[in-house]
Design an enzyme around this catalytic site. Structure first.
Site, short mmCIF file in Angstrom:
data_model
loop_
_atom_site.label_atom_id
_atom_site.label_comp_id
_atom_site.label_asym_id
_atom_site.label_seq_id
_atom_site.Cartn_x
_atom_site.Cartn_y
_atom_site.Cartn_z
N SER A 194 41.44 -8.58 4.60
CA SER A 194 41.96 -9.70 3.81
C SER A 194 42.99 -9.44 2.96
O SER A 194 44.02 -10.31 2.64
CB SER A 194 40.67 -10.22 2.78
N HIS A 222 38.36 -14.14 7.37
CA HIS A 222 39.93 -14.72 7.65
C HIS A 222 40.14 -15.14 8.91
O HIS A 222 41.41 -15.76 9.16
CB HIS A 222 40.65 -13.79 7.16
N LYS A 253 37.20 -20.76 3.81
CA LYS A 253 38.72 -20.52 3.77
C LYS A 253 39.13 -21.49 4.69
O LYS A 253 39.46 -22.39 4.33
CB LYS A 253 38.69 -19.03 4.31
C1 LIG Z 1 36.34 -14.26 0.88
C2 LIG Z 1 35.46 -12.99 1.77
C3 LIG Z 1 34.20 -12.98 1.61
C4 LIG Z 1 33.38 -13.80 0.70
O1 LIG Z 1 33.21 -15.01 1.31
P1 LIG Z 1 32.85 -16.38 0.33
O2 LIG Z 1 32.27 -17.49 1.28
O3 LIG Z 1 34.08 -16.92 -0.50
O4 LIG Z 1 31.85 -15.77 -0.61
C5 LIG Z 1 33.49 -12.04 2.39
N1 LIG Z 1 34.17 -11.09 3.03
C6 LIG Z 1 35.53 -11.12 3.33
C7 LIG Z 1 36.16 -10.36 4.05
C8 LIG Z 1 36.27 -12.16 2.58
O5 LIG Z 1 37.68 -12.15 2.77
#
Ligand SMILES: *Cc1c(COP(=O)(O)O)cnc(C)c1O
Length: 403
Positions: A194, A222, A253
């Site tokens: 990320s 992602h 996302k």
């Molecule tokens: C954003 C993210 C999460 C968390 O996901 P949410 O649905 O926003 O709680 C978990 N792992 C990674 C790698 C992320 O980038």
């Protein structure tokens, strides 16, 4: 400040606020104090911030679906028919047919047998990892893994070994040296990291894991919706859709809604229903949100141009920044574009400067990334016009020449 009036005037005062005030000052001095700002009226690729409409290169709305009216309408229809909340944990009385419809659709997309919805990706990781690994087991965790993965590892009580970022040779040496001392072994990585925007080479990881009888856990927060020919994510991109043991994706996302899922075999999902505490002990997500996600998945599937557009724009900006000699990393067409600044205070000053010029970009600093590697994090969306991407490129080059 605490009120001078108290229900119990004879009690000694609480020491909490003074202690937290000291801690906040220390954070501020290090450039690490965080504060919320209001971001309103998301429209394709822009937001309203302090009264100004600014281009949004800070969100993870890669396909531009978070403000798509079709997605909102799908949620609206179910809100009217079913109300707002699931009203209970799914194992009690909160399991709506639309939750299961979404799980089936996600399984078909990911090419796995079953998926299980959670209210968020954070909750998947703090629930699934401790369910799969315990005392006497070992977890191999990439050095750049997301905080939720780190927390999941900590909660598991397993022995945690951190391997250098994406260094699968180092991982293999660690497995060869000590795998046999443990019962289960779990390798935890991200599909698309990320904060660095680079990919884990899953086609190399899977054979290493199998050879050492280790299980693979890929958080594809992602990659989901963006990578692979059909948007199934990193597993599709690397041709390992059926070979990874556990895949996690978030819906907040690229898909623009909220919630997350874990996918894998029937055994995995049945086991997590019984053992993942952050699934068992939480209210089911709103049925309307599942309806919104089903519509977002439908759009993502039929409008493949969105995936092409996000990669195309990322390639365009990265080329331009590299040509100007800036320190940009990640794959050529990777949709997360990190631009290394180094110092946390300087990074946040650059973010503020860009904001004044009409561009919202992320500023990432410790503890999200290691000290000295603070950076801008630019995320591309399919709905950013090409001219806007070019304007961001020119502005970044100008701002970074000055500082
Ligand atoms: C954003 C993210 C999460 C968390 O996901 P949410 O649905 O926003 O709680 C978990 N792992 C990674 C790698 C992320 O980038």
């Amino acid at each position: 400040m605490s009120s001078p009036f108290s229900d119990h005037p004879l009690l000694p005062p609480s020491t909490m606020n003074a202690a937290l005030d000291d801690a906040l000052r220390a954070l501020e001095a290090q450039g690490l104090k965080r504060a919320l700002r209001q971001v309103q009226q998301r429209r394709a690729g822009t937001v309203l911030l302090g009264g100004d409409r600014v281009a949004d290169f800070a969100s993870n709305d890669y396909l531009g679906l978070a403000s798509d009216p079709r997605v909102a309408r799908a949620a609206h229809a179910v809100l009217q028919a079913e109300g707002t909340g699931a009203a209970a944990a799914r194992l009690i009385s909160g399991n709506h047919p639309i939750h299961e419809a979404l799980e089936h659709t996600l399984a078909r997309l990911k090419g796995c047998d079953y998926t299980l919805l959670f209210p968020s990706g954070y909750m998947v990781n703090v629930g699934a990892i401790p369910a799969l690994a315990d005392r006497g087991d070992v977890i191999y965790s990439d050095a750049l893994n997301h905080a939720s993965l780190i927390d999941g590892c900590r909660l598991s009580r397993a022995t945690v070994r951190v391997f250098p970022h994406n260094d699968l040779d180092a991982l293999e040496r660690m497995l060869a040296a000590e795998r046999s001392q443990f019962r289960r072994a779990l390798i935890v990585v991200e599909g698309v990291f990320s904060m660095d925007g680079d990919y884990c080479p899953l086609d190399r990881l899977v054979p290493i894991a199998r050879h050492h009888e280790a299980w693979t856990y890929v958080d594809d927060a992602h990659g989901t919706g963006v990578l692979g020919a059909t948007g199934a994510g990193s597993l599709e991109h690397f041709g390992v859709s059926r070979d990874v043991d556990v895949v996690v994706g978030t819906l907040g996302k690229a898909l623009g809604t909220a919630g997350a899922y874990v996918g894998g075999s029937q055994e995995l999902v049945e086991f997590l229903v019984s053992r993942a505490r952050s699934f068992i002990f939480t209210t089911g997500s709103p049925p309307a949100m599942a309806a919104a996600t089903l519509e977002a998945l439908r759009i993502a599937e039929v409008e493949g141009w969105r995936r092409d557009a996000v990669r195309d724009r990322a390639r365009r900006l990265r080329r331009r920044l590299l040509a100007a000699g800036l320190q940009v990393t990640g794959p050529e067409d990777g949709h997360i574009i990190p631009l290394l600044i180094g110092d946390a205070v300087r990074t946040m000053a650059t973010v503020a400067d860009l904001r004044r010029r009409g561009f919202l970009v992320g500023g990432v600093r410790p503890p999200t990334v290691p000290a000295g590697t603070s950076r801008l994090r630019i995320s591309m969306s399919a709905v950013h016009p090409v001219e806007l991407v070019d304007a961001l490129g020119a502005t970044l080059i100008d701002v970074l020449r000055r500082v």
